[in-house]
Write an enzyme that holds these catalytic residues in place. Structure first.
Site, PDB file in Angstrom:
ATOM      1  CD  GLU A  56      21.945  21.391   5.899  1.00  0.00           C
ATOM      2  OE1 GLU A  56      21.261  22.260   5.313  1.00  0.00           O
ATOM      3  OE2 GLU A  56      23.133  21.557   6.202  1.00  0.00           O
ATOM      4  CB  CYS A 110      21.764  26.339   4.823  1.00  0.00           C
ATOM      5  SG  CYS A 110      22.405  25.088   5.950  1.00  0.00           S
TER       6      CYS A 110
END
Length: 495
Positions: free
Chosen positions: A261, A295
């Site tokens: 990720e 993010c």
């Protein structure tokens, strides 16, 4: 080992071990004071942790789902018992506000352990349709049955991010354990103390020696050893794309499984029929949530010219309502970023944007009220173009950039917005705001992103999470995390 210890030891093979490299100071981003001392592991100790996980795997992988569920459930109860102390520690070492540390860090960690206690009981077999075979070189005629079974991968190295020292590790460790894997956890060097608290809760809950191991350090050699160890079968990493690429190269040499990720530069498409109040509230989370260190934030606003100036004005007004300050103080919305180095990096990006021609509508200067702490003023950059560094690269701070676009009619608006959103190395989570829901879903379906928020920044915690392009490899969250930490095995037999 109590939750308020400030001098941690490594957790290897079920024992609390003194680190070969001594200890280093964990700094409070708000006060620059010392939160506690974290252990500096040697490469040899990291390899010992992986070896302990390998030795424990045979027994742990054969435990019943009920046994694994019981340990995860008890760990959640221990974490809940010590909730207040964990919140205080998370706030101190990460710089998160009290509300964020409570609601989005520790509470989410507890919820994930509870979720994967149930997840351990989910079926792992999937029956496949039988096939009728005619007689031939492969044998007699007959019916062949098959079942696909998910098996644990083995030893998983979990390398976690600094922006959430509770939810992120829990989201890796809990599903990995639920599937029968053993783990080596390497927390971010900036805020590792919380992860040792999580290990202590698992120890109290009865996790067998070697099933969970935690090693930390500031030297990159610690993470490298945790990835390269021959005892490791899989690496689960959350962090920057650049680091993820280096990990992927190492994993590729031994065909280790990966769950990555990585970075994001979320496009927030605002069409001229959008509810601007909803769009501003959603985009404004970038300024406040984790001080922009997330993010999934909608940091790259792509807005149709007809509502451009109004949107910019409303975002500027929104910033005016955000209290910047001590994360422990009531009412604080924006706390510090994680370190002085990261603060300087964010400020350099803003200055680059100014030089490239962006208009600094709000922020752009260090908040003057603080002589201590790593504070960045919430910053809004307008009049941006898509070739600017501030538009193309992940800043990871409380900075929003706004790119206007012109269009000849509704169809052209959709095509232009989609093309601008696609012009990025990243594809984690994008967003679309439009008053026409069918239109919003039509645009969303063409975006190259692992997730799309339609008129919202909310998340469904059972939906698969992960990115397209350089935003990552694989998916987790909900039952998808159980799939991520497992291998498929086919069993075939004559009917």
């Amino acid at each position: 080992m109590s939750s308020d210890d400030t001098r941690r030891r490594l957790f290897i093979g079920g024992a609390w071990v003194e680190p070969d490299g001594g200890h280093y100071e964990v700094v409070d981003p708000a006060t620059e004071g010392i939160v506690g001392l974290a252990p500096e592991a040697s490469g040899e100790q990291v390899r010992a942790a992986a070896s302990a996980a390998r030795e424990a795997f045979a027994g742990w992988s054969r435990t019943t789902p009920e046994e694994r569920a019981g340990i995860l459930s008890r760990a959640a109860a221990v974490l809940r018992r010590d909730f207040a102390a964990h919140v205080q520690l998370a706030r101190a070492e990460s710089g998160a506000t009290t509300a964020t540390a409570r609601g989005m860090q520790v509470a989410v960690a507890v919820a994930r352990f509870e979720r994967y206690a149930k997840g351990a009981l989910e079926p792992v077999e999937a029956a496949l349709p039988p096939q009728i075979h005619e007689a031939g070189p492969m044998g007699k005629a007959g019916v062949v049955g098959a079942v696909a079974v998910r098996r644990p991968v083995g030893v998983v190295t979990c390398i976690t991010s600094y922006n959430n020292p509770w939810a992120n590790p829990a989201g890796k460790v809990a599903p990995a354990l639920a599937m029968g894997n053993t783990v080596v956890v390497k927390p971010a060097p900036q805020d590792p103390l919380s992860v040792y608290g999580m290990a202590a809760a698992l120890e109290e809950a009865g996790v067998p020696p070697g099933v969970v191991n935690v090693v930390s350090g500031t030297d990159s050699a610690v993470g490298e050893a945790a990835v390269a160890s021959p005892d490791v079968d899989m690496v689960s990493f959350t962090g920057s794309t650049a680091v993820g690429q280096r990990i992927g190269e190492v994993c590729g040499r031994d065909m280790k499984r990966q769950l990555m990720e990585l970075g994001g530069k979320g496009a927030a498409i605002v069409l001229d029929d959008a509810d601007l109040d909803a769009a501003v509230a959603g985009i404004g989370t970038t300024f406040s949530f984790y001080s922009g260190q997330i993010c999934t934030a909608p940091t790259r606003v792509i807005v149709q010219r007809g509502v451009y100036e109004e949107l910019v004005d409303r975002l500027a007004a929104y910033i005016g309502y955000l209290k910047v300050g001590d994360p422990a103080a009531p009412g604080t919305v924006v706390g510090p970023v994680i370190s002085a180095a990261h603060r300087d990096r964010i400020e350099a990006y803003v200055e680059d944007g100014r030089k490239e021609g962006a208009r600094v509508v709000a922020g752009g200067e260090r908040p003057p009220a603080f002589d201590k702490g790593f504070y960045v003023a919430p910053t809004l950059l307008a009049d941006c173009t898509h070739d600017m560094r501030v538009v193309r690269e992940e800043i990871f701070g409380p900075v929003v950039v706004v790119v206007p676009f012109d269009a000849d009619g509704p169809e052209d608006a959709e095509e232009t917005a989609i093309a601008l959103a696609a012009d990025s190395d990243y594809g984690l989570i994008d967003y679309v705001w439009s008053g026409d829901v069918a239109r919003a879903f039509r645009v969303a379906g063409r975006l190259r992103a692992g997730g799309v928020g339609v008129n919202t920044v909310a998340r469904n915690m059972e939906a698969p999470f992960g990115g397209f392009k350089k935003s990552g490899v694989g998916r987790d969250v909900g039952s998808y995390a159980l799939h991520a930490y497992s291998e498929l095995q086919s069993l075939v037999w004559p009917g």
